[in-house]
Design an enzyme around this catalytic site. Structure first.
Site, PDB file in Angstrom:
ATOM      1  N   GLY A 221       0.813  -1.209   0.000  1.00 20.77           N
ATOM      2  CA  GLY A 221       0.000   0.000   0.000  1.00 20.77           C
ATOM      3  C   GLY A 221       0.841   1.251   0.000  1.00 20.77           C
ATOM      4  N   ALA A 222       1.938   1.239  -0.764  1.00 18.01           N
ATOM      5  CA  ALA A 222       2.923   2.323  -0.699  1.00 18.01           C
ATOM      6  C   ALA A 222       2.660   3.450  -1.687  1.00 18.01           C
ATOM      7  CB  ALA A 222       4.326   1.756  -0.951  1.00 18.01           C
ATOM      8  N   GLY A 223       1.539   3.390  -2.400  1.00 19.46           N
ATOM      9  CA  GLY A 223       1.299   4.371  -3.451  1.00 19.46           C
ATOM     10  C   GLY A 223       0.879   5.740  -2.973  1.00 19.46           C
TER      11      GLY A 223
ATOM     12  N   ASP B  40      -1.449  -7.282  -7.035  1.00 18.58           N
ATOM     13  CA  ASP B  40      -2.548  -7.456  -6.101  1.00 18.58           C
ATOM     14  C   ASP B  40      -2.052  -8.296  -4.927  1.00 18.58           C
ATOM     15  OD1 ASP B  40      -4.913  -8.242  -4.772  1.00 18.58           O
ATOM     16  OD2 ASP B  40      -6.065  -8.213  -6.632  1.00 18.58           O
ATOM     17  N   VAL B  41      -2.211  -7.802  -3.704  1.00 16.39           N
ATOM     18  CA  VAL B  41      -1.704  -8.530  -2.537  1.00 16.39           C
ATOM     19  C   VAL B  41      -2.452  -9.839  -2.299  1.00 16.39           C
ATOM     20  CG1 VAL B  41      -0.801  -6.511  -1.334  1.00 16.39           C
ATOM     21  CG2 VAL B  41      -3.188  -7.199  -0.972  1.00 16.39           C
TER      22      VAL B  41
ATOM     23  N   SER C  89      -7.034  -1.024  12.984  1.00 13.03           N
ATOM     24  CA  SER C  89      -7.991   0.064  13.091  1.00 13.03           C
ATOM     25  C   SER C  89      -8.714  -0.031  14.424  1.00 13.03           C
ATOM     26  CB  SER C  89      -9.011  -0.024  11.951  1.00 13.03           C
ATOM     27  OG  SER C  89     -10.142   0.791  12.186  1.00 13.03           O
TER      28      SER C  89
ATOM     29  N   TYR D  68     -15.272  -4.392   6.926  1.00 11.75           N
ATOM     30  CA  TYR D  68     -14.005  -3.775   7.315  1.00 11.75           C
ATOM     31  C   TYR D  68     -13.686  -4.064   8.778  1.00 11.75           C
ATOM     32  CZ  TYR D  68     -10.421  -0.202   7.974  1.00 11.75           C
ATOM     33  OH  TYR D  68      -9.251   0.449   8.273  1.00 11.75           O
TER      34      TYR D  68
ATOM     35  N   LYS E 208     -10.478  -6.214  10.313  1.00 15.45           N
ATOM     36  CA  LYS E 208      -9.481  -5.674  11.234  1.00 15.45           C
ATOM     37  C   LYS E 208      -9.460  -6.443  12.551  1.00 15.45           C
ATOM     38  CE  LYS E 208      -7.646  -2.680   8.547  1.00 15.45           C
ATOM     39  NZ  LYS E 208      -6.250  -2.877   8.055  1.00 15.45           N
TER      40      LYS E 208
END
Length: 243
Positions: A13-15, A63-64, A142, A155, A159
């Site tokens: 998620g480094a973008g 894609d992870v 989260s 979500y 988490k």
């Protein structure tokens, strides 16, 4: 305190958002970076615009949820830099809805990205850390991973699973000298929060009091710099006075 200069860190998620801010901070500290994102073009453009030294980073757009792609990307990073000292799992998505409105497709997408993605990336890296006898893994979590949220059921459930994964992984890899932490965050002022606009309304004051990516990065750096004798097992970072 651990010196980050010369360390090798892999970020998913480094973008942009938290991942992009952390990449900037680690680069400034002298680290070598293996940056993963599902948007290869945007990631390459971001690094190019920053004017970074190409000798200090390796990029991968994948894609992870794709185990073969994850294994290949990690392998290329190891080949390039010889080791991975830190893994920071950040990549994640959100879909709104409760038990009557969240679709099966939305549930599967959130669960596979937010949980399976962490698992696959850690699984690819842990053998290398085990061989080295050291390493640190941070899983972004989260506040909805310790509380429930009926508007974001998928979500929140994902988490909660991240918290369970983190605790289980910590117990497994501790004998190999690997530290595992979670960072439990509240609402952060990023594009991720912007996607909530159609579902949650924030006042101007609330927006001003939200966490910033830099607030989160400060905590991530604290964990990464912690002494080899110390384990910040979980840090909760909430916005102050958000009502």
């Amino acid at each position: 305190m651990t010196d980050l200069n010369g360390k090798v860190a892999l970020l998913t998620g480094a973008g942009g958002g938290i991942g992009g801010a952390l990449a900037d901070a680690l680069y400034a500290q002298g680290a070598f970076l293996i940056l993963h994102s599902d948007d290869a073009a945007a990631l390459a453009a971001r690094v190019r615009d920053a004017g970074w030294d190409e000798a200090r980073f390796e990029l991968s757009g994948h894609d992870v949820r794709d185990s073969a792609a994850v294994e290949g990307a990690v392998g290329r990073g190891i080949t390039r830099f010889g080791r991975i000292d830190f893994l920071i799992n950040i990549a994640g998505i959100n879909r709104f809805g409760g038990i009557l409105t969240c679709t099966e497709e939305e549930w599967d997408a959130v669960a596979s990205t937010n949980v399976k993605g962490y698992f696959l990336t850690a699984r690819a890296i842990v053998p290398h850390m085990k061989e080295a006898g050291s390493g640190a893994i941070i899983n972004m979590s989260s506040v909805w991973g310790v509380r429930g949220n009926p508007r974001m059921m998928a979500y929140s459930a994902s988490k909660h699973a991240v918290e369970g994964f983190t605790k289980s992984l910590r117990e497994e890899v501790a004998p190999w000298g690997i530290k595992v932490s979670s960072l439990v965050v509240g609402i952060v002022d990023t594009a991720f929060r912007d996607a909530m606009r159609d579902h949650v309304r924030f006042s101007d004051e609330q927006c001003q009091r939200m966490l910033t990516p830099q607030d989160v990065v400060d905590s991530l750096l604290y964990v990464l710099r912690s002494s080899p004798r110390a384990l910040p097992s979980s840090i909760t970072l909430e916005a102050w006075l958000i009502q």
